[in-house]
Motif scaffolding. Sequence first.
Motif, short mmCIF file in Angstrom:
data_model
loop_
_atom_site.label_atom_id
_atom_site.label_comp_id
_atom_site.label_asym_id
_atom_site.label_seq_id
_atom_site.Cartn_x
_atom_site.Cartn_y
_atom_site.Cartn_z
N ASP A 15 0.84 -1.21 0.00
CA ASP A 15 0.00 0.00 0.00
C ASP A 15 0.87 1.24 0.00
OD1 ASP A 15 -1.66 -2.04 0.29
OD2 ASP A 15 -2.11 -1.71 2.44
N GLY A 16 1.94 1.19 0.78
CA GLY A 16 2.82 2.35 0.85
C GLY A 16 3.70 2.48 -0.38
N ALA A 17 3.45 1.62 -1.38
CA ALA A 17 4.21 1.67 -2.64
C ALA A 17 5.71 1.67 -2.37
CB ALA A 17 3.82 2.91 -3.46
N LYS A 18 6.05 0.85 -1.41
CA LYS A 18 7.49 0.69 -1.16
C LYS A 18 7.94 -0.64 -1.73
CE LYS A 18 8.55 3.68 2.71
NZ LYS A 18 9.24 3.71 4.02
N GLY A 19 9.23 -0.81 -1.77
CA GLY A 19 9.78 -1.99 -2.43
C GLY A 19 10.13 -3.10 -1.46
N VAL A 20 10.14 -4.32 -1.99
CA VAL A 20 10.66 -5.47 -1.24
C VAL A 20 11.92 -5.93 -1.95
CG1 VAL A 20 10.21 -7.81 -0.47
CG2 VAL A 20 8.33 -6.16 -0.56
N ARG A 21 12.97 -6.15 -1.20
CA ARG A 21 14.23 -6.61 -1.80
C ARG A 21 14.65 -7.91 -1.15
NH1 ARG A 21 12.57 -3.74 -4.72
NH2 ARG A 21 13.28 -1.73 -5.54
N ILE A 22 15.00 -8.86 -2.00
CA ILE A 22 15.48 -10.15 -1.49
C ILE A 22 16.94 -10.27 -1.84
CG2 ILE A 22 15.16 -12.63 -1.56
CD1 ILE A 22 12.29 -12.08 -2.54
N LEU A 23 17.78 -10.29 -0.83
CA LEU A 23 19.23 -10.34 -1.04
C LEU A 23 19.73 -11.75 -0.73
CD1 LEU A 23 21.76 -8.52 -1.65
CD2 LEU A 23 22.04 -8.35 0.81
N THR A 24 20.21 -12.44 -1.75
CA THR A 24 20.73 -13.79 -1.52
C THR A 24 22.12 -13.90 -2.13
OG1 THR A 24 20.04 -14.74 -3.61
CG2 THR A 24 18.40 -14.67 -1.86
N GLY A 25 22.79 -14.99 -1.80
CA GLY A 25 24.04 -15.29 -2.47
C GLY A 25 23.73 -15.89 -3.82
N SER A 26 24.75 -16.08 -4.65
CA SER A 26 24.48 -16.69 -5.96
C SER A 26 24.32 -18.20 -5.78
CB SER A 26 25.62 -16.38 -6.91
OG SER A 26 26.82 -16.87 -6.37
N GLY A 27 23.86 -18.85 -6.83
CA GLY A 27 23.68 -20.29 -6.77
C GLY A 27 22.29 -20.71 -6.38
N ALA A 28 21.34 -19.77 -6.41
CA ALA A 28 19.95 -20.13 -6.11
C ALA A 28 19.41 -21.05 -7.20
CB ALA A 28 19.10 -18.88 -6.00
N GLY A 29 18.70 -22.09 -6.81
CA GLY A 29 18.21 -23.07 -7.77
C GLY A 29 16.84 -22.72 -8.30
N ALA A 30 16.36 -23.59 -9.19
CA ALA A 30 15.06 -23.35 -9.86
C ALA A 30 13.96 -23.08 -8.85
CB ALA A 30 14.72 -24.57 -10.70
N THR A 31 13.95 -23.88 -7.77
CA THR A 31 12.85 -23.77 -6.80
C THR A 31 12.82 -22.37 -6.18
OG1 THR A 31 13.36 -26.05 -6.28
CG2 THR A 31 11.80 -24.91 -4.84
N THR A 32 13.96 -21.94 -5.67
CA THR A 32 14.01 -20.62 -5.04
C THR A 32 13.60 -19.55 -6.04
OG1 THR A 32 15.90 -21.53 -3.88
CG2 THR A 32 15.45 -19.19 -3.56
N LEU A 33 14.15 -19.66 -7.25
CA LEU A 33 13.85 -18.63 -8.26
C LEU A 33 12.35 -18.62 -8.55
CD1 LEU A 33 16.92 -19.08 -10.63
CD2 LEU A 33 16.54 -17.36 -8.87
#
Lengths: 1015, 220, 460
Positions: A153-171
């Motif tokens: 509602d506040g038109a703010k952003g969500v950021r997900i910070l991960t390391g590399s190597g995320a697999g299909a499921t996470t993506l």
Amino acid sequence: MPFPTPVPTIAARDPAPAPQRGFDRRSFLKAAGFTFAGTVLAGCEKGAVEKAIPFLVKPEEVTPGTATWYASTCGGCSAGCGILIKNRDGRPIKIEGNPAHPLSKGGLCATGQAMVLSLYDSRRLREPRISGQTAAWDAVDRTIAAKLAETRDGAKGVRILTGSGAGATTLAAIRSFSAAFPDTRHVVYEPLSIAALADAHEQCYGRRIVPHYRFDRASVIVSFDADFLGTWISPVEFTSDYRAGRSPEGPSRAMSHHVQIESRMSLTGSNADARIVVRPDSMVGLLGGLAYYVAKETGAGPAVFASPAAPSPRTASGSPDAEDAMNLLPLLARRLAAAGRKGLVVCGVNGIACQALAASINDMLGNAGVTVELERPTSSRTDNDRETQDLLAELDAGTIGMLVVHGVNPVYDHPRGGVFSAAMKKAGLTVVFAQHEDETAEHADIILPKGHPLEEWDDAEPVAGVVSVRQPAIAPFGNSRSLAECLLAWTGERTGAREAIRRAWKSAVFPRQNAEADFETFWNASVHEGYAVVDPVPSGHHSFDASVVPQLPAGDRKNPGAGADSSSGEGFMIEMYPTVALLDGRHAHNPWLQELPDPVTKVVWDNYASVSPRTGKRLAVEEGDVIRIETGVHILELPAVIQPGQHDDVISVALGYGRKGTDRFTSVGPEWFEAVPTVEPGETVGRNMAPMREIRGNYVSSYRGGVSVTRTGRVRTIASTQIHHSLHVPEHLAPKNAERRPIVQETSLAAYTESPGAGRFETHKVVSMWPDEHRFTKHRWFMSIDLTACTGCSACVVGCQAENNIPVVGKDEVYRNRELTWLRIDRYYTEEEDGVSVAHQPMLCQHCEHAPCETVCPVLATVHSEEGLNQQVYNRCVGTRYCSNNCPYKVRRFNWFDYSRGDDMGRLVLNPDVVVRERGIMEKCSFCVQRIQEGKIRAKQEGRTVKDGEISPACEQSCPAQAIVFGDLNDPASRISASRKHPRFYRVLEEIGVEPSVGYLTLVRNLPEGDGRNG
Amino acid sequence: MGLNNRILSIFLGSGLLLCLTIFLTSYANNVRLPGNHEGYEPVQPISYSHRLHAGELQIPCLHCHSDAGRSRNAGIPTVETCMNCHRFVTAPIVDVKAEDQRAEKSGEKPRRIISAELKKLYDAAGMNPELRPDPGKTPQPVAWVKVHRLPDFAYFNHGAHVSAGVECQACHGAIETMERVRQVSDLSMGWCVNCHRGSNAQGVNGRAVAAPTDCTGCHF
Amino acid sequence: MGAMAERYSILRRPLISGDKNFDQVTREICAPLENKSSAAWWMTFAAALAMLAAGMIAVGYQLKTGIGTWGLNNTVGWAFDITNFVFWIGIGHAGTLISAILFLFNQKWRTSVNRSAEAMTLFAVMCAGLFPIIHMGRPWLAFWVIPYPNMRGPLWVNFRSPLVWDMFAIGTYFTVSLVFWYVGLIPDLATIRDRATSRIKRALTGFFSFGWDGSNITWLRYETIYLLLAGLATPLVVSVHTIVSWDFATSVIPGWHTTILPPYFVAGAVFSGFAMVLTLMLIVRKVLHFEDYITLHHIGAMSKIIIATGGMVALAYATEFFVALYSGNDYERFTFVNRALGPYAWAYWIMVGCNVAVPQFLWSKKVRSNVTMVFILSLLINVGMWFERFVIITISLTRDYLPASWADYSPTTIEIATLVGSFGLFFALFLLFARFLPMIAIGEVKGVLGYGKQPEGGRR
């Protein structure tokens, strides 16, 4: 896929020692031994009552006393090697490489093998926490759901910070999450970033990929500061490929020529045929120069490279090294051009210009599809420094409603970590998944327990087309949930991690193959094998865009003079590098890795400033002298280590130290009044170097210039497993015409091609006084180690430690030269006028046929087996140490104290098939006799003879380079029999007639004429 | 010194010698070295009778100790395993018969008889007298007392011995005659090694075997 | 000269000066046992006990905590422990040599010193015997080194191991020395018995002197058995230290693996033994006023033995160094160059200084007859001989075959305290001996009173 049950309580010979069991039989015996009266009394003693508690309902795949294996994917770094997890009585006790895996091919690095210990880290987070208070998951979900709504509602952003190597499921999960919350972005942050490599390919090929390098196909390898055997992208795979491409045997003698251009002595450099030692800031200039010459040689490349006229940067030592290096470039270019498609240039510098130049050289060589696979990129690496920067800005601007950090620790390892921690506060809500309450987690509003890779469902795609499953080998200790699980839950969708991954595979992976028609069979096969080979996602056509080269920043493609950027000039440069053990520090809580001697310096439990011998002299600094390093921004003090092969102007310091909570290791090691704690209470192991790194042109750069170095006059103990580093005795003690000790025997490829015996030290004929003291009628166990293949990566050291219940002893004990590892890797430098060459030699019990240790033991605690093993019987040993004194190889290890094997949880990792040795006992390599016995029993039960390769000691199994061969010499068809007859075969100290059962194959270097190891 | 003096000393001396020999021999006969638990016969939480099961009922050892053939540990049967039979057999047959007769006489339906020992088993399984899962009870594995204990430093593998054809009784004695299990052999190193030497010489039930006599056969 | 002069032989000088009669001898030698013990005795005894206490605390702590409390490491498995062991065994040598060999060679002068020399041997061997036991990682299992029937199959000891040989050699040596010493003590015990004032003392000495009646037949038997024992003890003088040297000679470590070690060790042992005898005798002589019994003549004689054995030791040093350089074996060469010039050169030069240079002063009669000088020299030789063992055992280990496994060694407080403790034990025992038993063989001394006097004048 069955879940293994939690740790069952089988009392049957649980090796975890229970000293506080007061009056158990062994402590009674100790007492009894003293007095005759005691012995008589002991007759009536019954000992404490032991319980044997069976399962209530036995899970069908668990047989108490036998091992169950699960295929999975390593989580030690983003390389995603294939692993097999050994479970005993429901608990993982060892991790080994999966021999079937197409990339790692059965090897596994030290870090990967040590992961099993961190599973039993009692300090891991167990429960979710909201602002410090333990909370239930639904409470967490409610808080977050509320926050998310508010954010939207506040038109703010969500950021997900991960390391590399995320697999299909996470993506997939992230995708469906961002579907629910539009302004969501997934930022990939990798502390050991290779973002520039990806960006360079985006510039040159229009696709942001990290190519898949094939060292096995290369005949000439030129590496610009890429430590690909140690820490770069996928060390295990690269090591195995590298070795495959470097066999001095065979008709072709296809041994690649490897030139390493670097400023410090890296593990990779220590294996190179030639090293060119330059300042880090000369790299770009040299690449420019090389590009120029390669363009000239091939005529293929764009003629846009300026001819390098090299005014070398003025250096602290005044050595115009870049100039020397420049003079070597034409030769290098010629070699590369000659190699053509089999030539390979890799660059570890995280700078766009360097990477673009490297890419263009590779393009000129036309090696695409041969040594550089662009169609099958390394899809695990999507590091993005620029986006990380942007995130930082956004956080600072306060436009972020919610920040989710998963498995990374930017506050600790980002150059601007301090800024990050401040900026985090400005986000509406910060949610951090972490295994420990680490530097980042402590600033979070909500801390969620991150599962250990051995506990959770996940998947990965290290290289396009190779997808691998990560399955739990034990029920989670903590109350943890995977990222995918959580993201889905927060979008209001409750699915278990296993369901999530199955769904993702059904939609994203299953369609990419046509071997299996039915998903279930495909899925089960994949879980069973641990991986599946599918079609890579078509990444479109790659054509090199020559036009990008002129677009390179003007300074960059010019010569080294200009290449040396703002930060260079007067004074020293400081270079930060990841270590083979701790990487960027993510493994700092693992004592095995903290005590793993650095493959090059052999130092443990600390980071330090590597200084070149000449600079050391100039500054009057010796090993252990504390030096003050000032950058203008930071001042820090570190003990110095004199490092041959180091650039005179460059001080190198390891990353990954100074982690929060490492003061826990104060208690490591024995307690007695002269003992020095491994780390002072309240302090950390080593110093954090991450803030010293610079952000240069949006990329986290590993070096910084304009550094001044002074000595403080203080001294700090450096615990190293080696005090003498050469095969020559010290000059002032060298007897007249004393030779280099023929312990490592080496030669050049040319000489070896001439005569197979090249480099071999001819010993006088040894006549045995006991011609047939032993007749080995059944088996004759034997081992050979190929020094040409061994890179010194130290995987075997940790493998051995895990297999044989070897405790860590702490810094002080290592300093006192009492390390307990059965297998050590000796590292020898040979100073030559044009540089220094390095030899790595794994040294373990040589199982001598005429073992000097056996004759001297008064109580027959060490005797020879009828299969050629030198047996050490712990329970018979009284600890005179005579055997160790009389061992020419000094491979015997003594229990000077009752070394703790960690807390109750830490002891769960112990191997129930190997006795835990008490104080006062001699121990040593047993050739993993427990595995030999297991193999023989299996063979007997199946009514057959032992197959070659069926029995494999931990060290052989773990070696990514397959340098170690173990087997039965009585089996003429075995690999070891072949190796025994090999022309390069020799045995250390053969001349003293102890007849070792371990042999080595001479070290062959590929040194074409007119080559130099400069520096 | 005088003659009688000398005689006296001889007399005393021989007397002393006699006492010593008597004492020493008597001691030597019932000497027990530390760690020798021969004859150990602990009371078990449930007085399970091997005589009944292995002896009278002739149930093969491996039926319950099913891992003995393939694993290091013989494996102690789980409550589940016991329930396979004792879901139906709840009391000695005599008691059941008695109940039936009583029921016949009084012409009512025979009640289920549950022996005291089996009740413990059902408690462990978390079941009520009707052998239905009892929400009030939490299933608890039975904590048997270990009888044959080897020190940590001695590795013993049941699988290897069973598959080599060694009778269980060779080490555990006539278990099928024991109400309560008793350690019959001293389990000393000499005892093991001598059997190995013997087996290598004569084989086990006619089959030639290779029983290790190396230290690392058992110690690692 | 005066009336006295002509009564002396021109050939031999008397062994016991200041014309004593039998009664005088008895009184003077028994004086220490019968008078109240002097303040000096109490002080030294207290000091010795203190040292012993320090040692016991150290050993206790080590037994409780582990061998790690010593400065040893993976490369250097033996240092102070076995150095002390060999040192004490060496000290133990003079006793038997004096009592047995000099007796067989009919060296009359031994009579004044043999009793205490033998006592010293016993105490030294006791100190030595401690170290092989406490140096074990699991000393509570030390009895496994002794072969005995067992339930392990059975499992015997390794008869190829020099440590087992040591166990036998030292056991035998100790037993024989003890018996020899005790037999020699019997007549004097009888003397004490006869002079005893308190009943208990009389009873005790009476019991231990086996009802000795001084009759000719008793003396005859006594002398026969003494002669036999002397013969029995003689080979042991050589055997013990030879076997100890095999601990090293049979190994493969450069600097240990040397055929010269046995004679080298025996010579060294006698050398150090006599140095210690001198040290003790000079103290005893002063404190107990035995100047007349232990004369400059005795001191001179022992000094000469020291010169001789010192020479042998020096020869051994030279030989092993030459052979090492001549061998053409790089490892061997380096080991010796490293001894002389390496990080532990100081230890090597202390050894050479004390064992080669120092004895040379004794060539001069002036020095030999200067008690203080001889005392200092003897002390220095003791130091030097300790360092000889340290050099051979420890320095050889620190730098062996693989340069990667080289290591350094430095002792911990515990090790030093243990060494001090062993001296404490030694002196405590010796002081007790001096207090409760005759330091000089009364019977034998009486036998040599007439020595060096003309028959007519000599008779009393």
